[in-house]
Design an enzyme around this catalytic site. Structure first.
Site, PDB file in Angstrom:
ATOM      1  NE  ARG A   1      62.972  50.875 -33.913  1.00  0.00           N
ATOM      2  CZ  ARG A   1      63.448  50.087 -33.259  1.00  0.00           C
ATOM      3  NH1 ARG A   1      63.352  49.690 -31.883  1.00  0.00           N
ATOM      4  NH2 ARG A   1      64.865  49.506 -33.735  1.00  0.00           N
TER       5      ARG A   1
ATOM      6  CE1 TYR B   1      63.120  61.354 -35.349  1.00  0.00           C
ATOM      7  CE2 TYR B   1      63.406  59.077 -35.830  1.00  0.00           C
ATOM      8  CZ  TYR B   1      63.819  60.314 -35.973  1.00  0.00           C
ATOM      9  OH  TYR B   1      64.860  60.291 -37.127  1.00  0.00           O
TER      10      TYR B   1
ATOM     11  CE  LYS C   1      60.772  49.312 -37.371  1.00  0.00           C
ATOM     12  NZ  LYS C   1      61.409  48.450 -38.410  1.00  0.00           N
TER      13      LYS C   1
ATOM     14  CG  HIS D   1      62.556  44.094 -38.930  1.00  0.00           C
ATOM     15  ND1 HIS D   1      63.648  44.322 -37.944  1.00  0.00           N
ATOM     16  CD2 HIS D   1      62.242  45.094 -39.331  1.00  0.00           C
ATOM     17  CE1 HIS D   1      64.163  45.496 -38.258  1.00  0.00           C
ATOM     18  NE2 HIS D   1      63.166  45.964 -38.986  1.00  0.00           N
TER      19      HIS D   1
ATOM     20  CB  SER E   1      67.234  48.595 -36.740  1.00  0.00           C
ATOM     21  OG  SER E   1      66.206  48.241 -36.117  1.00  0.00           O
TER      22      SER E   1
ATOM     23  CB  CYS F   1      72.008  45.432 -40.761  1.00  0.00           C
ATOM     24  SG  CYS F   1      72.711  45.318 -39.322  1.00  0.00           S
ATOM     25  N   GLY F   2      71.274  47.790 -43.592  1.00  0.00           N
ATOM     26  CA  GLY F   2      71.247  47.777 -45.081  1.00  0.00           C
ATOM     27  C   GLY F   2      70.186  47.209 -45.629  1.00  0.00           C
TER      28      GLY F   2
ATOM     29  CG  ASP G   1      61.336  48.232 -41.657  1.00  0.00           C
ATOM     30  OD1 ASP G   1      62.149  47.815 -41.264  1.00  0.00           O
ATOM     31  OD2 ASP G   1      60.583  48.821 -40.792  1.00  0.00           O
TER      32      ASP G   1
ATOM     33  NE  ARG H   1      65.174  56.023 -39.248  1.00  0.00           N
ATOM     34  CZ  ARG H   1      64.918  54.772 -38.933  1.00  0.00           C
ATOM     35  NH1 ARG H   1      64.420  54.156 -39.935  1.00  0.00           N
ATOM     36  NH2 ARG H   1      65.352  54.069 -38.010  1.00  0.00           N
TER      37      ARG H   1
ATOM     38  NE  ARG I   1      76.031  47.501 -39.188  1.00  0.00           N
ATOM     39  CZ  ARG I   1      76.356  48.299 -39.862  1.00  0.00           C
ATOM     40  NH1 ARG I   1      77.463  48.562 -40.080  1.00  0.00           N
ATOM     41  NH2 ARG I   1      75.622  49.042 -40.927  1.00  0.00           N
TER      42      ARG I   1
ATOM     43  N   GLY J   1      76.209  47.044 -54.517  1.00  0.00           N
ATOM     44  CA  GLY J   1      75.744  46.464 -55.873  1.00  0.00           C
ATOM     45  C   GLY J   1      76.506  45.191 -55.726  1.00  0.00           C
TER      46      GLY J   1
ATOM     47  CG  ASN K   1      75.688  43.358 -51.118  1.00  0.00           C
ATOM     48  OD1 ASN K   1      77.051  43.021 -50.884  1.00  0.00           O
ATOM     49  ND2 ASN K   1      75.079  44.166 -50.173  1.00  0.00           N
TER      50      ASN K   1
HETATM   51  C1  OXD Z   1      64.076  50.019 -37.419  1.00  0.00           C
HETATM   52  C2  OXD Z   1      63.351  50.979 -38.575  1.00  0.00           C
HETATM   53  O1  OXD Z   1      64.391  50.708 -36.666  1.00  0.00           O
HETATM   54  O2  OXD Z   1      63.011  50.382 -39.632  1.00  0.00           O
HETATM   55  O3  OXD Z   1      64.002  49.018 -37.717  1.00  0.00           O
HETATM   56  O4  OXD Z   1      63.161  52.082 -38.062  1.00  0.00           O
HETATM   57 MN    MN Z   2      63.202  48.411 -39.322  1.00  0.00          MN
END
Ligand code: OXD
Ligand code: MN
Length: 641
Positions: free
Chosen positions: A106, A245, A254, A274, A296, A298-299, A321, A413, A444, A541, A543
């Site tokens: 992005r 992209y 988004k 989000h 974005s 961060c798991g 997401d 991705r 994070r 796991g 978490n």
């Molecule tokens: C982001 C995505 O960048 O989900 O948050 O692609």
């Molecule tokens: Mn996202």
């Protein structure tokens, strides 16, 4: 009026009319209705004609969303060299795309909110006056689809027919975007049929900005050095140029489901967030739903597909997401996942870290910018511990483990249908949504932010959300590792002034309180490091143990200790049984150094100053509460020294 101005007479916010002349396609894979050409909504037709006059495509294709059509598009993309089919014996019906090297993430600095007044975009967005943006876009879009097909993509965000679902029509000259939208949204005739019935819709125009002259050979990944991702909140309209992209081009995600939807949500009294959505089942068989916002990469996908290690607990996926949250008729907070697929970051998704995601990708998946194995399958950093001896990297070049560069792009991705996840909850597409019991914010942070902390109430939770900060990852362009404030993980996604967005959250809490069912709010940080730089918490796991503690709090079965940042688990109440976690690491996971707290409060103050007078007074109060608690901690330390 220029071609880019939307004629007022075609405003898509129409009142429903009853036009049920919809037939069912005999050869359609689902029972999706076919909208006959004669029944296409006049305002959509006018929109298509207007954009076709501007962009002069060779052909126009109305996307019906059938599998037959998808198959033909995929074949066409393989013939064009955009996609490579993977070995069907290993990864059935799956493909690899390699993007242009200048089009890999992005582009936040080219993303604009074009509200009438600059202050309505706010200090965290790039702003351009709508007429200036239209003047800049017009020459770019003029003839931009020459030699290409304009695809008309009607789509639904949310289960077709749900009162929470919203509709859109994206025009694009990228067949790669069409097949991606086919995974990420419910697209085609079923969505168009709802528009025919009178649902309002958001127009979105997308061009890769690479017109073809007569006989000119196309490139596998057409795009343009010049990029614009422009949002017109008043008109609820999106224009994107130059990129194919992800979020730059799959405008349903988004651009619509967050930026434009956040504006709709403000005006209509809901939240477009989000956030991932999960369903948690306790050993007692009781079910809970949680929504979590993380910046974005961060798991989020890992948490959405969590397999808890503690016996009797299960986590199922509803979304990874985006979540749309409404106050239901029953007064409870309800959420849907408006998407239909996952556009997940591949690196770091592995057999040992997210087996469920790996299993989800068994077939029917489009990979972008991962590496190709000699056997015709894919690989990326973290998929397996040991890399294959030889690969073709994401640029198409030979690669070995000694090459000294990643084989897959850090923002590579996978695009896969949500229902393919073995962990998908049976309620994931419930048109009523699911009732949210808890909201989680995360970031994070290598220091300060504890593993888990509970907000004192909704307003404190809003403060937590407003001050999320994270070390930057590769999902967007920018310096990896740099700390940035990412309020509600919405920094690049709020479609209006972030301070007004905070006020909307505070206001939403007041409305929730009236219904007396306010979810609890927590903040987590899986990424805390020891002074030597080692991750303190095993993550993944494990978490689930934090989720387990949250459930105990929901059930009033666990206690907290008050800290300046909120309530942390009372000693012994976080289940760490069987974990190889030294006592000093556990202590360090929750330690709040007074100097660091003070620096944090200063940094928050500095961040809040960017909003000037618009910052809600409640957030200023929250900051001064934090300061007085930090002072109290300092005094207590002085007292015991
Ligand atoms: C982001 C995505 O960048 O989900 O948050 O692609
Ligand atoms: Mn996202």
């Amino acid at each position: 009026m220029t071609l880019l101005d939307r004629p007022r007479t075609t405003a898509p916010h129409r009142t429903p009319d009853a036009r049920p002349e919809i037939t069912t396609a005999a050869n359609s894979p689902s029972s999706a209705p076919v909208v006959l050409e004669a029944d296409r909504p006049a305002d959509v037709v006018a929109f298509v004609e207007r954009i076709a006059r501007l962009t002069t495509p060779d052909q126009i294709h109305w996307v019906d969303g059938s599998t037959r059509e998808r198959h033909a598009l995929l074949q066409q993309l393989v013939a064009a060299g955009t996609l490579t089919q993977l070995n069907p014996d290993i990864r059935p019906y799956s493909f690899l795309a390699r993007s242009d090297e200048r089009d890999v993430a992005r582009v936040e600095e080219r993303t604009f909110i074009c509200s009438e007044r600059e202050e309505d975009a706010g200090p965290t967005n790039n702003w351009m006056a709508p007429e200036q943006m239209r003047a800049e876009l017009e020459p770019l879009f003029t003839g931009s689809m020459r030699g290409r097909t304009l695809y008309v993509v009607p789509f639904a965000m949310g289960p077709i027919g749900s009162s929470m679902t919203r509709y859109g029509v994206q025009l694009t000259d990228s067949p790669y975007v069409v097949v991606s939208m086919g995974t990420m949204t419910r697209l085609g005739s079923a969505a168009l049929a709802q528009i025919v019935r009178g649902q309002s819709w958001v127009p979105a125009v997308h061009s890769v900005g690479a017109p073809l002259n007569n006989g000119q050979k196309d490139v596998p990944w057409p795009c343009n050095e010049t990029k614009y991702i422009a949002h017109f909140p008043k008109e609820r309209e999106i224009w994107s140029y130059g990129s194919a992209y992800g979020g730059n081009a799959i405008l349903a995600k988004k651009a619509f489901a967050l930026r434009i939807a956040s504006v709709m949500a403000r005006d209509e009294g809901w939240l477009a967030e989000h956030m991932l959505l999960i369903k948690v089942t306790s050993p007692a068989g009781k079910k809970y739903h949680m929504a979590a916002a993380f910046p974005s990469a961060c798991g989020k996908t890992n948490l959405a597909m969590l397999t808890p290690t503690t016996p009797g607990w299960t986590v199922e996926t509803i979304g990874d997401d985006i979540a749309w949250l409404h106050i239901g008729k029953d007064g409870r907070l309800r959420a849907i996942n408006p998407e239909a697929g996952f556009f997940g970051v591949a690196p770091g998704t592995g057999i040992s870290t997210n087996r469920t995601a790996v299993d989800t990708l068994w077939g029917n998946t489009i990979f972008t910018n991962v590496a190709l194995r000699e056997d015709g399958d894919v690989w990326w950093e973290g998929l397996t511990d040991t890399p294959p001896a030889r690969l073709i990297d994401w640029r198409g070049e030979e690669w070995t483990p000694d090459s000294g560069r990643p084989a897959a792009h850090p923002n590579s991705r996978f695009t896969v249908a949500a229902h393919q996840a073995p962990s998908i909850a049976d309620t994931w597409d419930d048109p009523e949504g699911v009732v949210i019991d808890a909201i989680i914010f995360g970031g994070r942070r290598r220091a300060l932010a504890p593993l888990v902390v509970e907000a004192r109430d909704w307003d404190h939770g809003v403060f937590m959300g407003a001050t999320i900060s994270s070390e930057q990852t590769a999902a967007a362009e920018g310096t990896v590792g740099q700390l940035r404030r990412d309020p509600f993980a919405m920094l690049p996604f709020a479609g209006y002034n972030m301070a007004d967005y905070f006020a909307h959250w505070l206001d939403f809490g007041k409305r929730l309180r009236r219904s007396a069912r306010v979810p609890r709010v927590f903040q987590v940080n899986w990424f805390r490091k020891s002074p030597e730089g080692k991750f303190l918490w095993p993550g993944f796991g494990e978490n689930g143990r934090v989720i387990e503690w949250m459930v105990a709090r929901l059930e009033s079965e666990a206690c907290i200790d008050e800290t300046p940042l909120g309530g942390i688990p009372r000693q012994g109440e976080l289940n760490v049984a069987g974990l190889d976690l030294p006592e000093e690491d556990l202590t360090e996971l929750f330690r709040m150094d007074t100097d660091e707290l003070e620096a944090e409060a200063d940094d928050v103050e500095h961040f809040f100053q960017t909003f000037g007078d618009k910052l809600p007074a409640e957030l200023r109060h929250q900051l001064s509460h934090l300061r007085s608690r930090v002072r109290a901690q300092r005094e207590a330390e002085a007292g015991t020294a």
